[in-house]
Every structure is written in C-alpha cells, then in structure tokens.
Design a protein around this motif. Structure first.
Motif, PDB file in Angstrom:
ATOM      1  N   SER A   1       0.833  -1.206   0.000  1.00 38.22           N
ATOM      2  CA  SER A   1       0.000   0.000   0.000  1.00 38.22           C
ATOM      3  C   SER A   1       0.866   1.254   0.000  1.00 38.22           C
ATOM      4  N   GLY A   2       2.090   1.149   0.541  1.00 41.37           N
ATOM      5  CA  GLY A   2       3.040   2.240   0.417  1.00 41.37           C
ATOM      6  C   GLY A   2       3.234   3.049   1.686  1.00 41.37           C
ATOM      7  N   ARG A   3       4.456   3.012   2.214  1.00 38.60           N
ATOM      8  CA  ARG A   3       4.840   3.891   3.325  1.00 38.60           C
ATOM      9  C   ARG A   3       6.091   4.684   2.958  1.00 38.60           C
ATOM     10  N   GLY A   4       6.420   4.719   1.682  1.00 40.20           N
ATOM     11  CA  GLY A   4       7.569   5.500   1.251  1.00 40.20           C
ATOM     12  C   GLY A   4       7.356   6.979   1.545  1.00 40.20           C
ATOM     13  N   GLY A   5       8.301   7.575   2.262  1.00 36.26           N
ATOM     14  CA  GLY A   5       8.184   8.988   2.611  1.00 36.26           C
ATOM     15  C   GLY A   5       7.341   9.269   3.828  1.00 36.26           C
ATOM     16  N   VAL A   6       6.875   8.218   4.511  1.00 34.67           N
ATOM     17  CA  VAL A   6       6.036   8.405   5.707  1.00 34.67           C
ATOM     18  C   VAL A   6       6.915   8.267   6.953  1.00 34.67           C
ATOM     19  N   ILE A   7       7.017   9.350   7.698  1.00 33.50           N
ATOM     20  CA  ILE A   7       7.766   9.365   8.949  1.00 33.50           C
ATOM     21  C   ILE A   7       6.841   9.886  10.043  1.00 33.50           C
ATOM     22  N   ASN A   8       6.765   9.147  11.145  1.00 35.85           N
ATOM     23  CA  ASN A   8       5.875   9.544  12.254  1.00 35.85           C
ATOM     24  C   ASN A   8       4.448   9.784  11.770  1.00 35.85           C
ATOM     25  N   ASP A   9       3.993   8.885  10.897  1.00 37.90           N
ATOM     26  CA  ASP A   9       2.623   8.895  10.375  1.00 37.90           C
ATOM     27  C   ASP A   9       2.306  10.142   9.547  1.00 37.90           C
ATOM     28  N   THR A  10       3.338  10.774   8.999  1.00 37.61           N
ATOM     29  CA  THR A  10       3.144  11.928   8.128  1.00 37.61           C
ATOM     30  C   THR A  10       3.892  11.689   6.821  1.00 37.61           C
ATOM     31  N   TRP A  11       3.208  11.843   5.695  1.00 42.70           N
ATOM     32  CA  TRP A  11       3.839  11.669   4.389  1.00 42.70           C
ATOM     33  C   TRP A  11       4.492  12.974   3.961  1.00 42.70           C
ATOM     34  N   ASP A  12       5.711  12.892   3.459  1.00 43.19           N
ATOM     35  CA  ASP A  12       6.424  14.107   3.061  1.00 43.19           C
ATOM     36  C   ASP A  12       5.929  14.699   1.749  1.00 43.19           C
ATOM     37  N   GLY A  13       5.076  13.978   1.030  1.00 42.12           N
ATOM     38  CA  GLY A  13       4.488  14.512  -0.196  1.00 42.12           C
ATOM     39  C   GLY A  13       5.364  14.427  -1.428  1.00 42.12           C
ATOM     40  N   PHE A  14       6.571  13.876  -1.294  1.00 41.21           N
ATOM     41  CA  PHE A  14       7.475  13.793  -2.445  1.00 41.21           C
ATOM     42  C   PHE A  14       7.064  12.664  -3.385  1.00 41.21           C
ATOM     43  N   VAL A  15       6.839  13.013  -4.659  1.00 44.49           N
ATOM     44  CA  VAL A  15       6.498  12.034  -5.686  1.00 44.49           C
ATOM     45  C   VAL A  15       7.618  12.030  -6.719  1.00 44.49           C
TER      46      VAL A  15
END
Length: 277
Positions: A33-47
């Motif tokens: 499902s994807g957790r790339g870029g997710v730190i502390n339950d916040t996605w950094d938004g980088f695509v």
C-alpha cells in the motif's frame, strides 16, 4: 454499482481503449500500500518522476470508479495509517516506458497494512474485498493481467505462522484464481525486505520456493528501509516497481503485448494454451 463504473469510464472519453484496459490487482500489506516517505505517520508529499501521473494509468477508487491514478494509490483503501509511495505507480510507468504499445493500465489497490496471511483467507473481509474490487474492475471491459502481492512481514512474529506461511500462501493464490475464474492468472510476489519478528527467513524461503505455475517472485532484500526498519523508502519503492515491471514484461504472454489482441481475456489464453512463462 456497474452503472457508476461505466459512467465514469465514459466520462474519461477513452471508450475504445478502456474496454481493453490491462487490469493489475495490488494486494498485501503496508509495503504494497506504500509507506515511502512516511515518517511519524506523516507523508512528506514527495512524488519521484517515476511515479508521475499518466493519462494511461487509471486507479479504481474505494467507491469503485475509475480515475487517473496518482500517489498515494491506497489512500482510501488502507485508511487506518497514513499512506505514501508504494510500488504501483513506478510499476505502471515502467511497463509503459518499456512497452509503449501496452495500452491503458488499470490499477486496483487492495492492500491493507499490518495484515497477516490468515486475514486474507477465503471468506475473510480482506479476501472478499479483493474479489469484489477485481470483479468491479472488469465492468465496462478489460482483462485482469496479474496480481502483484507483497505481504508477510506480520507472519514473521510467531514461529507457527511462519512455518504455515507457504501452505496458506499457496491456498490463497489458488482461491483467488478460482474465484476470479482465471486458473493461470499471473502472480508476481515480493520476497520480504524486512519483518516484524525473528522469523523473516522462514517466510522468505516460503516465498522464494513457491512452486505454483505462473507464480514469479522478485526479491526486495537489500532495498533501503525507512528509519523504522520495516518499510521501504520512496526510492526503494521506485526500484521495486521497476523490478515488478521487468518480471511482468518478461513473462506476459506475447499476444497481450500488442494493441490488436488486447481484448483477449484469460479464458481465451487458457483455451489457446498460452503459458505465462
């Protein structure tokens, strides 16, 4: 339900192409499902550019309507935790880059984080949702080309679960093929890069040694992980997507890889005896 799907595809003004769309089901747990870029339950938004939107890549929403795909693919499916970048968009873009004649790809997100293989058994909520969404994706035309499966981290915690993983996994693949009436449906699974418990290697061995026809395995071992030591980074997800695309294109039956015969379905492929090698 079917009418809403048909209406949405008509609105996209790609009727002829959409009727022959190549459907790919994405299932498993959080690394699918994807957790790339997710730190502390916040996605950094980088695509990353490999995951960019493309009018030839669609996504079946939780409401069973087709829309242009964009990250995070599982945002309305895996709703308990924050989703980030997964392998699906990189997979689809890589397929189209390497084979521009392939046509429209319809991604069907079904993965849910933190789930073990027993929660995907036939008749379970997750299993029923997968079958329902896969069948809904067929409304208005198209063919299910493959199931991409990345799951098993949760089965590394308890020794018995790890030992039973191979049997449960093969039963799951058999059941999905049976219920989708596609006995040789191509399955590409991912061998674990990480695990929640100490029995990762037992599960990995089961995945790498799955000996069902048309089930292929790509190995995620060694791909970079987020600081949690469990989830693949954004760039690792891009690499995994490309690996999945290579495995898919190396094994997809040749008649599917041109525009004219694209409407052949798995039933006709079965009758013709075309293997997924």
């Amino acid at each position: 339900m079917a009418n809403s799907i048909e209406k949405t595809t008509q609105d996209l003004s790609h009727d002829d192409v959409l009727q022959g769309k190549n459907i790919v089901v994405l299932a498993g747990q959080s690394n699918m499902s994807g957790r790339g870029g997710v730190i502390n339950d916040t996605w950094d938004g980088f695509v990353p550019p490999e995951c960019h939107q493309n009018s030839s890549i669609l996504r079946l929403s939780a409401g069973l309507t087709w829309e242009e795909a964009m990250e995070p693919l599982h945002r309305d499916i895996d709703v308990v935790r924050t989703c980030g970048v997964g392998p699906g968009m990189a997979f689809a873009n890589s397929v189209l880059e390497k084979d521009p004649s392939f046509g429209v790809i319809g991604l069907v997100p079904c993965a849910v984080g933190g789930t073990n293989i027993s929660e995907w058994r036939r008749g379970s909520v997750l299993y029923n949702q997968l079958i329902r969404r896969a069948n809904a994706a067929l409304q208005g035309g198209g063919v299910i080309r493959a199931l991409l499966w990345y799951q098993g981290e949760s089965d590394t915690v308890i020794h018995k679960d790890a030992e039973l993983y191979k049997r449960r996994l093969m039963k799951f693949f058999d059941d999905v093929r049976s219920d989708l009436m596609s006995p040789i449906l191509p399955v590409i699974q991912v061998a674990l890069a990480s695990g929640k418990g100490p029995y990762k290697e037992i599960v990995r061995k089961a995945q790498l040694e799955t000996n069902l026809q048309n089930v292929k395995c790509v190995d995620a071992k060694g791909l970079p992980l987020e600081p949690d030591g469990l989830h693949l980074t954004t760039l690792a997800q891009v690499e995994l997507g490309k690996m999945l695309a290579d495995a898919f294109l190396q094994n997809v039956p040749l008649p599917v890889r041109s525009n004219a015969p694209k409407r052949f379905n798995n039933f006709f492929l079965d009758l013709l005896g075309i293997p997924f090698r």
